[in-house]
Design an enzyme around this catalytic site. Structure first.
Site, PDB file in Angstrom:
ATOM      1  N   HIS A  15     -25.056  26.414  11.508  1.00  0.00           N
ATOM      2  CA  HIS A  15     -25.879  26.542  10.298  1.00  0.00           C
ATOM      3  C   HIS A  15     -25.320  27.632   9.384  1.00  0.00           C
ATOM      4  CE1 HIS A  15     -29.083  23.699  10.809  1.00  0.00           C
ATOM      5  NE2 HIS A  15     -29.482  24.190  11.962  1.00  0.00           N
ATOM      6  N   GLU A  64     -29.777  19.187  10.707  1.00  0.00           N
ATOM      7  CA  GLU A  64     -29.783  19.404  12.148  1.00  0.00           C
ATOM      8  C   GLU A  64     -28.680  18.595  12.835  1.00  0.00           C
ATOM      9  OE1 GLU A  64     -31.419  21.735  13.748  1.00  0.00           O
ATOM     10  OE2 GLU A  64     -32.206  22.325  11.791  1.00  0.00           O
ATOM     11  N   HIS A 113     -24.979  26.094  17.815  1.00  0.00           N
ATOM     12  CA  HIS A 113     -25.719  25.340  16.800  1.00  0.00           C
ATOM     13  C   HIS A 113     -26.151  26.259  15.663  1.00  0.00           C
ATOM     14  CE1 HIS A 113     -28.859  22.482  15.310  1.00  0.00           C
ATOM     15  NE2 HIS A 113     -29.478  23.615  15.034  1.00  0.00           N
ATOM     16  N   GLU A 114     -26.669  27.429  16.000  1.00  0.00           N
ATOM     17  CA  GLU A 114     -27.112  28.363  14.963  1.00  0.00           C
ATOM     18  C   GLU A 114     -25.934  28.884  14.145  1.00  0.00           C
ATOM     19  OE1 GLU A 114     -30.103  28.427  14.280  1.00  0.00           O
ATOM     20  OE2 GLU A 114     -30.792  27.413  16.095  1.00  0.00           O
TER      21      GLU A 114
END
Length: 320
Positions: free
Chosen positions: A134, A202, A130-131
């Site tokens: 980003h 998100e 997930h990071e």
């Protein structure tokens, strides 16, 4: 497109900074605020990531002192086609993580010691994917600069009472009422900007992160554990730096703060449901973290990043 959004964000934050300066000191205050904002924009572009990492006393780790954690990030970065980011750990019992950096070539991911203690290797892979999403989406520059400027604007709004409350100060066109407006409006506006940039991103990072790690259920399970942990375990550094809350995978602030009146993150249950829908839609799922990683469970401790607060050792976890 992200470059345009970042430019618009900087322009808005600069205008807000100038508005507060005008309420405090009239035209002179507005011009001083403009100079300060311009300097902060330049400084934030080059140094905001270091400021955020420093605020959480994050320490860089590598394959020697955090071999399995480092390998998971490395293999996920390879899956995503990204340069290897710098990898950090910060000492906090609250499970959480964030990414920062002005571009993929100068990016970093950070996880708490609590994250490695509470989550399985597969769940950690989901979080770090997930990071990395980003980073790949180039959200990190906008998120990091927003954290820096939002904190400065909130601080300026608080200082307005002390520096702009002199009724005999004729340079303040709105007097004491203007100062009160600055105290209320500036932090609220900064918080609304954080909400706007974080909520929509998100979901996108969740989807891309699931693709990077290969299994949406890993991230779904991790989100549930992190949300429960964040609700019961405080993050003292985040409470002191609430402007950074939108950078984390789950809001790190306790429910006791007014900051949570307007959440910087979408509802966790909705995010988990979206990931379950993604898994049920027939996405090919993996059974081991990242393509080349198959973490062993021989190690039973969190990577050693030095003594924790008060000279204590970091909490023990199921893997390193």
């Amino acid at each position: 497109m992200n470059l345009v959004r970042t430019a618009m964000l900087l322009a808005f934050m600069t205008a807000l900074f100038m508005f507060v300066g005008f309420l405090i000191g009239g035209r002179a205050g507005m011009m001083i605020a403009f100079v300060i904002a311009a300097g902060m924009n330049f400084f934030s572009y080059w140094n905001s990531d270091r400021m955020v990492l420093s605020a959480y006393r994050a320490q860089q780790v590598d394959e020697r002192n955090a071999p399995e954690f480092f390998r998971i990030v490395r293999d996920l970065a390879r899956n995503a086609g990204l340069p290897m980011p710098k990898v950090y750990l910060y000492d906090s019992p609250q499970p959480n993580a964030f990414a920062t950096g002005r571009n993929p070539e100068n990016a970093a991911v950070a996880a708490s010691t609590g994250l490695l203690s509470a989550l399985s290797a597969e769940e950690v892979a989901g979080v770090m994917a997930h990071e990395l999403a980003h980073i790949q989406n180039r959200d990190t520059l906008t998120m990091t600069i927003t954290a820096t400027l939002a904190g400065a604007i909130s601080m300026l709004g608080n200082f307005a009472f002390f520096f702009g409350g002199n009724r005999e100060n004729n340079s303040n066109p709105l007097g004491f009422v203007g100062v009160i407006v600055a105290m209320i409006v500036a932090p609220l506006a900064a918080m609304l900007v954080q909400m706007a940039i974080s909520r929509t991103r998100e979901y996108s990072a969740d989807r891309r992160g699931a693709e990077i790690c290969g299994n949406p259920l890993w991230l779904a399970s991790a989100l549930g554990k992190i949300a429960r942990g964040a609700a019961h375990v405080p993050n003292e550094d985040a409470e002191r730096n609430p402007a950074t809350a939108h950078m984390f995978i789950i809001n790190p602030l306790s429910g006791e703060r007014m900051d949570n009146l307007f959440s910087t993150h979408p509802n966790t249950e909705n995010r988990i449901a979206a990931l379950h829908d993604m898994a049920q839609s027939g996405m090919n799922v993996s059974t081991s973290p990242a393509r080349a990683a198959n973490p062993s469970r021989k190690s039973r401790s969190v990577p050693d990043t030095g003594l924790g607060r008060g000279g204590s050792q970091p909490p023990k976890g199921p893997w390193s």
